[in-house]
Design an enzyme around this catalytic site. Structure first.
Site, PDB file in Angstrom:
ATOM      1  N   ARG A  33      25.595 -22.354  17.205  1.00  0.00           N
ATOM      2  CA  ARG A  33      25.255 -23.693  16.718  1.00  0.00           C
ATOM      3  C   ARG A  33      25.488 -24.728  17.815  1.00  0.00           C
ATOM      4  NH1 ARG A  33      23.960 -22.982  11.460  1.00  0.00           N
ATOM      5  NH2 ARG A  33      25.012 -21.213  10.475  1.00  0.00           N
ATOM      6  N   ASP A  34      24.569 -25.700  17.869  1.00  0.00           N
ATOM      7  CA  ASP A  34      24.681 -26.773  18.854  1.00  0.00           C
ATOM      8  C   ASP A  34      25.905 -27.634  18.530  1.00  0.00           C
ATOM      9  OD1 ASP A  34      22.368 -28.218  20.916  1.00  0.00           O
ATOM     10  OD2 ASP A  34      24.085 -29.432  20.261  1.00  0.00           O
ATOM     11  N   ILE A  35      26.656 -27.996  19.549  1.00  0.00           N
ATOM     12  CA  ILE A  35      27.885 -28.783  19.365  1.00  0.00           C
ATOM     13  C   ILE A  35      27.565 -30.206  18.902  1.00  0.00           C
ATOM     14  CG2 ILE A  35      28.139 -29.762  21.700  1.00  0.00           C
ATOM     15  CD1 ILE A  35      31.077 -28.763  21.603  1.00  0.00           C
ATOM     16  N   ASN A  48      13.249 -27.176  26.358  1.00  0.00           N
ATOM     17  CA  ASN A  48      13.181 -28.229  27.364  1.00  0.00           C
ATOM     18  C   ASN A  48      13.240 -27.579  28.746  1.00  0.00           C
ATOM     19  OD1 ASN A  48      13.235 -30.246  25.368  1.00  0.00           O
ATOM     20  ND2 ASN A  48      15.476 -30.240  25.320  1.00  0.00           N
ATOM     21  N   VAL A  87      21.335 -28.632  30.099  1.00  0.00           N
ATOM     22  CA  VAL A  87      22.100 -27.433  30.468  1.00  0.00           C
ATOM     23  C   VAL A  87      21.168 -26.474  31.219  1.00  0.00           C
ATOM     24  CG1 VAL A  87      23.395 -25.449  29.609  1.00  0.00           C
ATOM     25  CG2 VAL A  87      23.650 -27.679  28.493  1.00  0.00           C
ATOM     26  N   HIS A 125      17.316 -21.910  27.241  1.00  0.00           N
ATOM     27  CA  HIS A 125      17.670 -21.853  25.819  1.00  0.00           C
ATOM     28  C   HIS A 125      16.537 -22.403  24.983  1.00  0.00           C
ATOM     29  CE1 HIS A 125      19.092 -25.687  27.492  1.00  0.00           C
ATOM     30  NE2 HIS A 125      18.807 -26.225  26.319  1.00  0.00           N
ATOM     31  N   MET A 126      16.508 -21.952  23.745  1.00  0.00           N
ATOM     32  CA  MET A 126      15.531 -22.398  22.757  1.00  0.00           C
ATOM     33  C   MET A 126      16.306 -23.087  21.641  1.00  0.00           C
ATOM     34  SD  MET A 126      12.886 -19.845  20.794  1.00  0.00           S
ATOM     35  CE  MET A 126      11.774 -19.611  22.174  1.00  0.00           C
ATOM     36  N   HIS A 127      15.875 -24.285  21.253  1.00  0.00           N
ATOM     37  CA  HIS A 127      16.481 -24.977  20.121  1.00  0.00           C
ATOM     38  C   HIS A 127      15.743 -24.570  18.849  1.00  0.00           C
ATOM     39  CE1 HIS A 127      18.534 -28.269  22.547  1.00  0.00           C
ATOM     40  NE2 HIS A 127      17.630 -27.866  23.429  1.00  0.00           N
TER      41      HIS A 127
HETATM   42  P1  5GP Z   1      19.049 -29.332  26.542  1.00  0.00           P
HETATM   43  O1  5GP Z   1      19.045 -30.831  26.515  1.00  0.00           O
HETATM   44  O2  5GP Z   1      19.544 -28.791  27.866  1.00  0.00           O
HETATM   45  O3  5GP Z   1      17.749 -28.721  26.105  1.00  0.00           O
HETATM   46  O4  5GP Z   1      20.070 -28.910  25.416  1.00  0.00           O
HETATM   47  C1  5GP Z   1      21.398 -28.578  25.652  1.00  0.00           C
HETATM   48  C2  5GP Z   1      22.089 -28.537  24.313  1.00  0.00           C
HETATM   49  O5  5GP Z   1      23.347 -27.925  24.484  1.00  0.00           O
HETATM   50  C3  5GP Z   1      22.350 -29.940  23.724  1.00  0.00           C
HETATM   51  O6  5GP Z   1      21.715 -30.028  22.460  1.00  0.00           O
HETATM   52  C4  5GP Z   1      23.873 -29.991  23.606  1.00  0.00           C
HETATM   53  O7  5GP Z   1      24.311 -30.651  22.437  1.00  0.00           O
HETATM   54  C5  5GP Z   1      24.281 -28.535  23.634  1.00  0.00           C
HETATM   55  N1  5GP Z   1      25.595 -28.277  24.200  1.00  0.00           N
HETATM   56  C6  5GP Z   1      26.105 -28.774  25.359  1.00  0.00           C
HETATM   57  N2  5GP Z   1      27.342 -28.297  25.581  1.00  0.00           N
HETATM   58  C7  5GP Z   1      27.621 -27.458  24.549  1.00  0.00           C
HETATM   59  C8  5GP Z   1      28.761 -26.662  24.214  1.00  0.00           C
HETATM   60  O8  5GP Z   1      29.769 -26.630  24.921  1.00  0.00           O
HETATM   61  N3  5GP Z   1      28.684 -25.938  23.071  1.00  0.00           N
HETATM   62  C9  5GP Z   1      27.584 -25.943  22.269  1.00  0.00           C
HETATM   63  N4  5GP Z   1      27.633 -25.189  21.162  1.00  0.00           N
HETATM   64  N5  5GP Z   1      26.492 -26.686  22.556  1.00  0.00           N
HETATM   65  C10 5GP Z   1      26.510 -27.437  23.673  1.00  0.00           C
END
Ligand code: 5GP
Ligand code: ZN
Length: 113
Positions: free
Chosen positions: A28-30, A86, A95, A99-101
């Protein structure tokens, strides 16, 4: 190892893991942007979609299949959901580990950026 997702994959920092297999992990996203917000991540450190070789591209199909199954398990499959990848700075990737949301559980905006 500075990559935050690699640290979650190795168990060095905690994550609320909802799926794992030999190639892919999901947690799960934080900072959830929707009631269901899960990140589907290859175990192998691949930086971004733009870096994938032809051979590595098949991981996206696997990640998509896991998103589909997780959406069913989370009860959002019939209502609908969104998957997002993204890529790079202008794509909003923060990050640098592919990854896929999976987002759902509310009506999502029709904005694509
Ligand atoms: P991006 O913007 O790179 O597509 O998405 C990165 C996602 O990683 C963001 O939605 C952010 O909330 C999530 N995220 C960043 N650090 C952590 C973490 O330490 N743990 C979890 N579970 N999610 C994280
Ligand atoms: Zn990584």
């Amino acid at each position: 190892m500075s990559c935050i997702f690699c640290q979650i994959i190795s168990g060095k920092i905690p994550g609320e893991i909802v799926h794992q297999d030999d190639e892919v992990i999901a947690f799960r996203d934080i900072n959830p942007r929707a009631p269901i917000h899960i990140l589907i991540v290859p175990r192998k450190h691949l930086a971004a979609l733009s870096d994938l070789t032809e051979e590595e591209l098949s991981i996206l199909g696997k990640m998509g299949g896991i998103a589909k199954k997780l959406a069913e398990r989370e009860g959002i499959s019939e209502r609908g959901y969104r998957i997002v990848v993204n890529c790079g700075a202008e794509g909003g990737q923060v990050v640098p580990h592919l990854h896929m949301h999976l987002l759902g559980g509310r009506q999502l905006s029709d904005e694509m950026g």
